[in-house]
Design a protein around this motif. Structure first.
Motif, short mmCIF file in Angstrom:
data_model
loop_
_atom_site.label_atom_id
_atom_site.label_comp_id
_atom_site.label_asym_id
_atom_site.label_seq_id
_atom_site.Cartn_x
_atom_site.Cartn_y
_atom_site.Cartn_z
N VAL A 1 51.28 42.44 42.04
CA VAL A 1 52.40 43.93 43.34
C VAL A 1 53.45 44.45 42.44
CG1 VAL A 1 52.16 42.44 45.16
CG2 VAL A 1 53.97 42.17 44.33
N ARG B 1 47.02 44.52 35.94
CA ARG B 1 46.64 44.69 37.44
C ARG B 1 45.12 44.64 38.32
NH1 ARG B 1 50.02 48.63 40.81
NH2 ARG B 1 50.17 47.18 42.27
N VAL C 1 49.22 44.97 47.69
CA VAL C 1 48.68 46.83 47.11
C VAL C 1 47.46 47.31 47.78
CG1 VAL C 1 47.13 46.51 45.03
CG2 VAL C 1 48.44 44.67 45.17
N SER D 1 50.95 52.48 44.35
CA SER D 1 49.72 52.39 43.89
C SER D 1 48.69 53.35 43.63
CB SER D 1 49.37 50.55 44.32
OG SER D 1 50.21 49.80 43.89
N ARG E 1 44.17 50.10 44.62
CA ARG E 1 43.89 49.84 46.52
C ARG E 1 42.51 49.55 46.29
NH1 ARG E 1 47.20 54.23 49.36
NH2 ARG E 1 46.70 53.00 50.60
#
Length: 306
Positions: A217, A226, A248, A254, A259
């Motif tokens: 996050v 990530r 997320v 993002s 995602r």
């Protein structure tokens, strides 16, 4: 002749991460036996019971390792390249529980192998770490922590090898680096540290992934790190992982790729009804048209009554 210790199956860099309690295949053990067979028949097998290969056997096995991992003639036919790949993979596999003497021999050769190709160096480092982890630990730590200006390849392999052979120390090394992303050139890539932490956690049987939940996050983190954290959390699961991945999923700042990955990970680790409810709620508040199409597809594939 005392019985040889059972070998563990370890990873080739191009293969999935291992579990340390898998035993080496007979092919790997046969390959090592071929290297040592003439010596043993000649009465040179002076191994001490329980200690693995003798000094003489260890030197022969490590010599063979170096030979196999040196480059094959680039103009050689494909069958030659394929045979070399099979032989070197099987030989390294057979060495993976060869004993501390073989490990120390591999470590000594690694320290003298600065002029050798990359494949020889990582193979020596791996043989050393799996057989003499305590002896090899300072070298692994130096490679991971000290940037020598010579590139990242061997450092990346050190992360992989440390995570499987000294997992508790690997966790201690990696967590501070995972929490504070800095310029890539000063240490191994952040995504490799994520993968290394995940491997070490599996070796230790850890189910608490707070550091990866915090990382996934954290918008300061590089995207590759990530992505790797999403994949790891999908494997680990648990309520903390679900909360982080939900954050997320709904974070509009993002990128769309992470995602999507978060949604796919949630589909793996959430109960179906809870997942479908979450997808519907996310759809009701989503403004990105492309992501709306993705959510609709997820609902259609996973939540439709058929």
């Amino acid at each position: 002749m005392p019985e040889r210790p059972a070998a563990f199956q370890l990873p080739h860099p191009d293969r999935a991460e291992p579990s340390r309690n898998r035993r080496a295949t007979p092919h790997g053990l046969r390959s090592l036996a071929l290297t040592l067979g003439l010596m043993l028949l000649g009465g040179c097998g002076d191994s001490v019971a329980g200690s693995g290969l003798s000094e003489l056997e260890s030197r022969a096995a490590i010599d063979r390792l170096v030979t196999l991992f040196r480059p094959v003639d680039p103009i050689a036919t494909s069958d030659v390249h394929d045979r070399n790949f099979r032989e070197r993979s099987a030989h390294l596999e057979g060495l993976r529980a060869a004993g501390v003497t073989a490990g120390r021999e591999a470590l000594a050769r690694f320290e003298r192998a600065q002029g050798e190709c990359f494949d020889v160096r990582w193979a020596l480092l791996e043989a050393a770490a799996y057989n003499a982890p305590a002896d090899t630990q300072p070298t692994l730590e130096r490679l991971i922590l000290v940037y020598d200006g010579k590139g990242e390849e061997i450092r990346t392999q050190a992360v992989r090898i440390a995570s499987a052979t000294i997992p508790q120390r690997a966790i201690e090394l990696f967590e501070p680096m995972l929490r504070e992303p800095i310029a890539r050139q000063t240490r191994p890539p952040q995504e490799e540290l994520v993968r290394g932490w995940h491997t070490a956690a599996r070796e230790l049987g850890l189910v608490e992934a707070r550091v990866l939940c915090d990382l996934v996050v954290d918008l300061r983190q590089p995207p590759d790190a990530r992505y790797a954290a999403v994949n790891a959390l999908a494997d680990i699961g648990g309520e903390r992982a679900i909360r982080a991945l939900r954050e997320v999923l709904v974070e509009s700042a993002s990128d769309g790729n992470i995602r999507r990955k978060a949604a796919q990970a949630l589909q793996r680790i959430m109960p179906r009804d809870a997942f479908c409810t979450l997808m519907r709620e996310a759809s009701e508040h989503e403004v990105d048209e492309l992501f709306l199409f993705f959510l609709a597809d997820m609902l259609d594939k996973n939540c439709s009554v058929r």
